[in-house]
Write a protein that holds these residues in place. Structure first.
Motif, short mmCIF file in Angstrom:
data_model
loop_
_atom_site.label_atom_id
_atom_site.label_comp_id
_atom_site.label_asym_id
_atom_site.label_seq_id
_atom_site.Cartn_x
_atom_site.Cartn_y
_atom_site.Cartn_z
N ALA A 123 3.83 8.42 -4.28
CA ALA A 123 4.31 7.81 -3.13
C ALA A 123 3.53 9.03 -2.28
O ALA A 123 3.43 9.40 -0.43
CB ALA A 123 5.95 8.21 -3.54
N THR A 169 -0.24 8.77 -1.49
CA THR A 169 -0.74 7.69 -0.94
C THR A 169 0.24 7.75 0.56
O THR A 169 -0.87 7.69 1.28
CB THR A 169 0.84 6.40 -1.07
OG1 THR A 169 0.17 5.83 -2.54
CG2 THR A 169 0.22 5.22 -0.62
N TYR A 170 1.18 8.32 1.10
CA TYR A 170 1.60 8.61 2.62
C TYR A 170 0.83 9.11 3.56
O TYR A 170 -0.02 9.16 4.04
CB TYR A 170 3.07 9.04 2.04
CG TYR A 170 3.03 9.44 4.25
CD1 TYR A 170 3.84 8.39 5.25
CD2 TYR A 170 3.08 10.93 4.67
CE1 TYR A 170 3.79 8.75 5.86
CE2 TYR A 170 3.50 11.16 5.48
CZ TYR A 170 3.48 9.42 6.82
OH TYR A 170 4.06 10.89 7.75
N GLN A 201 -2.87 8.19 4.13
CA GLN A 201 -2.61 7.53 5.09
C GLN A 201 -2.71 8.13 6.10
O GLN A 201 -3.06 7.75 7.55
CB GLN A 201 -1.62 6.28 5.07
CG GLN A 201 -1.78 5.79 3.93
CD GLN A 201 -0.78 4.43 3.79
OE1 GLN A 201 0.19 4.33 4.28
NE2 GLN A 201 -0.78 3.14 2.56
N ILE A 210 6.90 8.17 3.83
CA ILE A 210 6.83 8.04 1.56
C ILE A 210 8.52 7.81 0.96
O ILE A 210 8.00 6.47 -0.37
CB ILE A 210 7.16 9.95 1.93
CG1 ILE A 210 6.56 11.32 2.40
CG2 ILE A 210 7.32 10.37 0.02
CD1 ILE A 210 6.44 11.77 1.60
N ARG A 266 13.18 4.39 -5.27
CA ARG A 266 13.10 4.42 -3.90
C ARG A 266 14.38 3.31 -4.20
O ARG A 266 15.67 4.92 -3.35
CB ARG A 266 12.71 3.13 -3.24
CG ARG A 266 13.11 2.98 -2.13
CD ARG A 266 12.04 1.85 -0.97
NE ARG A 266 10.99 1.49 -1.03
CZ ARG A 266 10.42 0.89 -2.29
NH1 ARG A 266 11.13 0.07 -2.65
NH2 ARG A 266 9.36 0.78 -1.83
N LYS A 311 9.02 4.56 2.07
CA LYS A 311 8.61 2.96 1.62
C LYS A 311 7.12 3.01 0.93
O LYS A 311 6.91 2.28 0.22
CB LYS A 311 8.16 2.92 3.11
CG LYS A 311 9.48 2.83 3.98
CD LYS A 311 8.82 1.98 5.48
CE LYS A 311 9.36 1.64 6.77
NZ LYS A 311 9.09 1.57 8.04
N ALA A 312 6.31 4.23 0.50
CA ALA A 312 5.61 4.36 -0.49
C ALA A 312 5.81 4.87 -2.15
O ALA A 312 5.05 4.26 -2.46
CB ALA A 312 4.66 5.97 -0.28
#
Length: 307
Positions: free
Chosen positions: A227, A230-231, A234, A122, A131, A124-125
């Motif tokens: 975020a 998005t995670y 995937q 998360i 971040r 990284k997203a």
């Protein structure tokens, strides 16, 4: 050196010496491993609770791994002196039906808790601004991948070796609250071949809003939701193979969770997960963000995950 401290689940008092092997006893017990080292994360204590009939039976047991392990048994080490009393709840479940019995492994947190429990995927997203904020507020980048490697590659093999467990994925569960709920959801996404179910109570999806910060309404809600989804888009396991329990209350820090949880619920549904079957999402009106509230509703996520 293997050093295990024996504690009784009823008194929470440590024995005066260390035991190299499990002693005979008639009541439920907690065995504490002091400062367990790891190649992947910081050393930490681990507590293992054994069901009432462990010493008198030859059966094997399912295993529930729990974060913030100092908060789940007796109150002597718990935050604010309040604990989940998972031992009492599990003992009651076993009394109702021996098939409900399970070993509980409490993994204590450390001063690196925020980094350990912030999902790396998360983080990284997130967009670069969010971040940077998360890393600053957490005191460093996510260490969740290393923490989970400790659980999966070091701790679980030891538990399966030293105790009579059912080591298969269908018998292995993970649970936590707040950021412990967050890392539990991350664990089942990263290791679906290890964990069959995750209990995520008061899941702290906002990540950057803790303590009193949430009152300033500077949580970057939409950016964080993007975020998270998005995670999950995937990495969420395919439906029909796992169970995930998620919930939150309506008081204090829990009061900001609704939009995050609604977005997560929508993602689960879009991926084919069925509410009430594959996942559960509950709101507890009036419930707060504390151990007393989680203890009050603990029976329900356990029943959903463990049957």
């Amino acid at each position: 050196m293997d050093r295990r401290t024996l504690l009784t689940a009823t008194s929470g008092m440590a024995a005066a010496c260390f035991f190299p092997a499990f002693p005979r006893a008639s009541n439920t017990m907690v065995i504490r491993y002091e400062a367990m080292p790891s190649r992947f994360t910081g050393a930490r204590n681990v507590s293992v609770w054994l069901p009432p009939d462990y010493q008198t039976s030859k059966r094997r047991y399912r295993v529930l791994y729990m974060h913030d392990g100092q908060n789940i048994f007796a109150g002597s080490h718990a935050f604010g002196g309040e604990s989940w009393r998972i031992d009492a709840v599990m003992e009651a479940r076993a009394a109702e039906d021996p098939d409900h019995a399970a070993i509980v492994v409490g993994v204590w947190n450390t001063k690196m808790r925020a980094q350990d429990y912030t999902p790396t995927g998360i983080e990284k997203a997130m967009d670069s601004e969010l971040r940077t904020r998360a890393i600053e507020e957490n005191g460093g980048a996510s260490g969740a991948d290393g923490y989970l490697r400790f659980l999966v590659e070091e701790l679980k093999p030891m538990i399966d070796r030293d105790y009579r467990t059912k080591s298969d994925p269908a018998s292995t569960f993970i649970m936590g609250s707040s950021m412990g709920g967050l890392i539990s959801a991350y664990a089942i996404c990263e290791y679906p071949h290890v964990f069959a179910g995750a209990g995520c109570l008061s899941t702290h999806w906002p990540i950057v809003c803790r303590g009193q910060v949430y009152k300033t309404h500077t949580c970057d809600t939409q950016a964080m939701i993007k975020a998270i989804t998005t995670y999950l888009d995937q990495k969420l396991p395919r439906p029909g193979t796992h169970r995930i329990w998620m919930d939150h209350g309506t008081q204090n820090l829990d009061s900001i969770y609704a939009p995050y949880q609604q977005a997560v619920d929508q993602m689960f549904t879009a991926k084919g997960w069925r509410q009430g079957v594959d996942f559960e999402s509950r709101i507890y009106d009036g419930a707060d963000h504390n151990e007393a509230s989680w203890r009050a509703r603990l029976k329900e996520p356990l029943a959903f995950l463990l049957g």
